[in-house]
Design an enzyme around this catalytic site. Structure first.
Site, PDB file in Angstrom:
ATOM      1  N   CYS A   1      24.548  26.600 -35.913  1.00 49.53           N
ATOM      2  CA  CYS A   1      24.284  27.512 -37.031  1.00 49.53           C
ATOM      3  C   CYS A   1      23.817  26.705 -38.231  1.00 49.53           C
ATOM      4  O   CYS A   1      24.315  25.603 -38.477  1.00 49.53           O
ATOM      5  CB  CYS A   1      25.556  28.286 -37.374  1.00 49.53           C
ATOM      6  SG  CYS A   1      25.354  29.525 -38.682  1.00 49.53           S
TER       7      CYS A   1
ATOM      8  N   GLU B   1      29.887  29.271 -27.025  1.00 49.42           N
ATOM      9  CA  GLU B   1      31.233  29.756 -26.736  1.00 49.42           C
ATOM     10  C   GLU B   1      31.294  31.277 -26.747  1.00 49.42           C
ATOM     11  O   GLU B   1      30.564  31.936 -27.477  1.00 49.42           O
ATOM     12  CB  GLU B   1      32.228  29.212 -27.771  1.00 49.42           C
ATOM     13  CG  GLU B   1      32.380  27.709 -27.757  1.00 49.42           C
ATOM     14  CD  GLU B   1      33.301  27.212 -28.864  1.00 49.42           C
ATOM     15  OE1 GLU B   1      34.270  27.928 -29.199  1.00 49.42           O
ATOM     16  OE2 GLU B   1      33.050  26.122 -29.408  1.00 49.42           O
TER      17      GLU B   1
ATOM     18  N   CYS C   1      35.870  30.341 -32.555  1.00 47.88           N
ATOM     19  CA  CYS C   1      34.671  29.679 -32.044  1.00 47.88           C
ATOM     20  C   CYS C   1      34.279  28.423 -32.820  1.00 47.88           C
ATOM     21  O   CYS C   1      34.531  28.306 -34.005  1.00 47.88           O
ATOM     22  CB  CYS C   1      33.491  30.664 -32.056  1.00 47.88           C
ATOM     23  SG  CYS C   1      33.421  31.674 -30.573  1.00 47.88           S
TER      24      CYS C   1
ATOM     25  N   CYS D   1      28.481  27.552 -43.803  1.00 43.30           N
ATOM     26  CA  CYS D   1      29.748  28.031 -44.377  1.00 43.30           C
ATOM     27  C   CYS D   1      30.806  26.939 -44.239  1.00 43.30           C
ATOM     28  O   CYS D   1      31.005  26.399 -43.146  1.00 43.30           O
ATOM     29  CB  CYS D   1      30.194  29.317 -43.694  1.00 43.30           C
ATOM     30  SG  CYS D   1      29.026  30.684 -43.909  1.00 43.30           S
TER      31      CYS D   1
ATOM     32  N   CYS E   1      33.592  38.368 -27.691  1.00 42.91           N
ATOM     33  CA  CYS E   1      32.920  37.817 -28.868  1.00 42.91           C
ATOM     34  C   CYS E   1      31.862  36.849 -28.359  1.00 42.91           C
ATOM     35  O   CYS E   1      32.183  35.878 -27.661  1.00 42.91           O
ATOM     36  CB  CYS E   1      33.933  37.092 -29.762  1.00 42.91           C
ATOM     37  SG  CYS E   1      33.207  36.370 -31.253  1.00 42.91           S
TER      38      CYS E   1
ATOM     39  N   ASN F   1      41.085  29.740 -39.895  1.00 45.32           N
ATOM     40  CA  ASN F   1      41.372  28.883 -38.756  1.00 45.32           C
ATOM     41  C   ASN F   1      41.212  27.441 -39.211  1.00 45.32           C
ATOM     42  O   ASN F   1      40.118  27.019 -39.591  1.00 45.32           O
ATOM     43  CB  ASN F   1      40.405  29.187 -37.607  1.00 45.32           C
ATOM     44  CG  ASN F   1      40.648  28.312 -36.400  1.00 45.32           C
ATOM     45  OD1 ASN F   1      41.781  28.206 -35.935  1.00 45.32           O
ATOM     46  ND2 ASN F   1      39.599  27.683 -35.900  1.00 45.32           N
TER      47      ASN F   1
ATOM     48  N   SER G   1      30.559  39.159 -43.747  1.00 44.33           N
ATOM     49  CA  SER G   1      31.422  38.021 -44.045  1.00 44.33           C
ATOM     50  C   SER G   1      31.376  37.771 -45.549  1.00 44.33           C
ATOM     51  O   SER G   1      30.460  37.135 -46.067  1.00 44.33           O
ATOM     52  CB  SER G   1      30.944  36.780 -43.282  1.00 44.33           C
ATOM     53  OG  SER G   1      31.085  36.958 -41.899  1.00 44.33           O
ATOM     54  N   LEU G   2      32.383  38.288 -46.248  1.00 47.69           N
ATOM     55  CA  LEU G   2      32.380  38.262 -47.713  1.00 47.69           C
ATOM     56  C   LEU G   2      33.083  37.016 -48.247  1.00 47.69           C
ATOM     57  O   LEU G   2      32.481  36.185 -48.920  1.00 47.69           O
ATOM     58  CB  LEU G   2      33.053  39.531 -48.231  1.00 47.69           C
ATOM     59  CG  LEU G   2      32.769  39.941 -49.668  1.00 47.69           C
ATOM     60  CD1 LEU G   2      31.278  40.090 -49.925  1.00 47.69           C
ATOM     61  CD2 LEU G   2      33.503  41.247 -49.981  1.00 47.69           C
ATOM     62  N   HIS G   3      34.386  36.926 -48.046  1.00 47.28           N
ATOM     63  CA  HIS G   3      35.204  35.733 -48.272  1.00 47.28           C
ATOM     64  C   HIS G   3      35.401  35.316 -49.731  1.00 47.28           C
ATOM     65  O   HIS G   3      36.173  34.393 -50.000  1.00 47.28           O
ATOM     66  CB  HIS G   3      34.669  34.542 -47.482  1.00 47.28           C
ATOM     67  CG  HIS G   3      34.416  34.846 -46.032  1.00 47.28           C
ATOM     68  ND1 HIS G   3      35.339  35.501 -45.241  1.00 47.28           N
ATOM     69  CD2 HIS G   3      33.343  34.625 -45.233  1.00 47.28           C
ATOM     70  CE1 HIS G   3      34.843  35.658 -44.023  1.00 47.28           C
ATOM     71  NE2 HIS G   3      33.632  35.155 -43.987  1.00 47.28           N
TER      72      HIS G   3
ATOM     73  N   GLY H   1      26.819  31.025 -34.538  1.00 43.03           N
ATOM     74  CA  GLY H   1      25.505  31.439 -35.015  1.00 43.03           C
ATOM     75  C   GLY H   1      25.544  32.642 -35.941  1.00 43.03           C
ATOM     76  O   GLY H   1      26.536  33.349 -36.036  1.00 43.03           O
ATOM     77  N   GLU H   2      24.446  32.846 -36.648  1.00 43.98           N
ATOM     78  CA  GLU H   2      24.241  33.989 -37.531  1.00 43.98           C
ATOM     79  C   GLU H   2      23.275  34.947 -36.846  1.00 43.98           C
ATOM     80  O   GLU H   2      22.085  34.634 -36.698  1.00 43.98           O
ATOM     81  CB  GLU H   2      23.687  33.522 -38.877  1.00 43.98           C
ATOM     82  CG  GLU H   2      23.009  34.576 -39.733  1.00 43.98           C
ATOM     83  CD  GLU H   2      23.894  35.773 -40.057  1.00 43.98           C
ATOM     84  OE1 GLU H   2      23.467  36.916 -39.796  1.00 43.98           O
ATOM     85  OE2 GLU H   2      25.012  35.561 -40.565  1.00 43.98           O
TER      86      GLU H   2
ATOM     87  N   CYS I   1      33.794  26.935 -41.482  1.00 38.17           N
ATOM     88  CA  CYS I   1      33.441  27.305 -40.114  1.00 38.17           C
ATOM     89  C   CYS I   1      33.072  26.079 -39.272  1.00 38.17           C
ATOM     90  O   CYS I   1      32.235  25.266 -39.678  1.00 38.17           O
ATOM     91  CB  CYS I   1      32.278  28.289 -40.131  1.00 38.17           C
ATOM     92  SG  CYS I   1      31.797  28.868 -38.498  1.00 38.17           S
TER      93      CYS I   1
ATOM     94  N   SER J   1      28.308  40.805 -37.008  1.00 32.75           N
ATOM     95  CA  SER J   1      28.781  40.170 -38.232  1.00 32.75           C
ATOM     96  C   SER J   1      27.698  39.289 -38.835  1.00 32.75           C
ATOM     97  O   SER J   1      27.064  38.495 -38.134  1.00 32.75           O
ATOM     98  CB  SER J   1      30.026  39.320 -37.935  1.00 32.75           C
ATOM     99  OG  SER J   1      30.446  38.615 -39.086  1.00 32.75           O
TER     100      SER J   1
END
Length: 350
Positions: free
Chosen positions: A114, A94, A339, A118, A107, A296, A216-218, A161-162, A121, A193
């Site tokens: 991935c 995507e 995504c 996470c 993006c 999301n 990406s902390l979160h 993906g990472e 996600c 990211s």
């Protein structure tokens, strides 16, 4: 990683393409012609200034791995365009094109799926299928730009993906997208990211690319972060935050910290105070920015978006502690522009 059976021309630097073309007994200037057509998303049969014999010979041993558009959704609210692309071997990825006053941003995805796991996600729901090749990352921009008929001037590597889990291919993509004779997108207009693969952060710092690193902390403590981000078990916050500090010291580039706000998980004023303390401890006087992202909501997950009131309180708690933070404006809300979900459902139906 998937390796093409044929030579992957779009992943080559111009000098490599010229060498390859010469090795096939063709004039070197043919390389510049092919390179120019590829940057416009043109297939072999439409390269009008190449002899038919040349095109037939090259197409037998080489390919241009541009993705095809499987689905396209355009927001009626803000013009955001979401693409579901299909790669040459049937993988789904995507991309999202976002329109701003300063230009168009895209993006892009760096992997088909991935493996980071996470919890919030959608991109990781079916795990990792394979890494994307440099051509397949670049191709998302080429095809999207051709489709909308407009230049894309900013790139965000925050799709499926990472990126640092596909390090070599991503670095080659960055080199390609920056080329003056190619898409000519400056490094300062590119953001990458990562969920925090520490050794690769150090490798990236040494590349001397003036891109923006987004983390990406979160969560602001290891227990909370490990509960939603398995990568934290391998690279805990102390290692990650030290790498962020060192990245700035090496590159001089301000880091952006992404923090997804999840109702009842990490969105209290206490969480905000802990986040402020973590950032101040490691970054000290170094500049940084906090990008707050209301989660999301994904039907396959049980995480809920924070209320507007809780978001305001979180921002206020950070501001009281002199932390620069903004809440990301959600674009394409009517087309579910975040995504992962288009790919997930396309895989189920495929």
């Amino acid at each position: 990683m998937d390796i093409p059976n044929k030579a992957d021309l779009l992943s080559m630097l111009p000098s490599e393409l010229e060498t390859f073309i010469a090795e096939q007994g063709e004039a070197k200037f043919r390389a510049a012609q092919i390179y120019g057509w590829m940057q416009k998303g043109v297939s072999w049969d439409k390269m009008m200034n190449l002899p038919k014999r040349t095109k037939e010979k090259l197409s037998e041993i080489a390919e241009i791995r541009l993705p095809s558009i499987r689905e396209k959704h355009v927001s009626k609210l803000d013009g955001t365009v979401k693409y579901l692309f299909e790669t040459c071997d049937g993988q789904f990825i995507e991309s999202v094109v976002m329109r701003y006053h300063h230009g168009n941003s895209i993006c892009v995805s760096s992997q088909a799926g991935c493996r980071m796991g996470c919890k919030f996600c959608a991109s990781t729901l079916n795990g990792l299928a394979r890494n994307l090749l440099p051509s397949e990352i670049l191709g998302q921009i080429i095809i999207a730009s051709a489709d909308i008929g407009e230049r894309i001037s900013n790139v965000v590597m925050m799709g499926i993906g990472e990126p640092l889990d596909n390090y070599a291919n991503v670095i080659r993509f960055l080199q390609l997208v920056n080329l003056p004779d190619g898409l000519n997108i400056g490094y300062r207009h590119i953001s990458l990211s990562t969920c925090g693969i520490v050794p690769k952060i150090y490798e990236l710092a040494e590349q001397d690319m003036q891109i923006t690193l987004s983390i990406s902390l979160h969560a602001a403590n290891d227990t909370a972060r490990s509960a939603i981000m398995p990568v934290n078990n391998r690279y805990p916050l102390a290692e990650l935050m030290t790498a962020c500090r060192d990245y700035f010291d090496i590159t001089g580039r301000r880091i952006s910290f992404e923090y997804t706000l999840i109702s009842g998980k990490n969105d209290s004023e206490k969480d905000a105070a802990e986040l402020a303390g973590l950032l101040k401890h490691y970054m000290e006087a170094r500049p940084f920015h906090v990008n707050l992202i209301p989660v999301n909501e994904v039907s396959e997950r049980d995480f809920a978006r924070s209320t507007d009131d809780d978001i305001k309180k979180f921002v206020s708690a950070l501001e009281k502690r002199r932390i620069n933070a903004t809440v990301r404006r959600r674009l394409g809300s009517d087309i579910n522009a975040s995504c992962g979900q288009l790919r997930y459902h396309a895989q189920k139906d495929h």
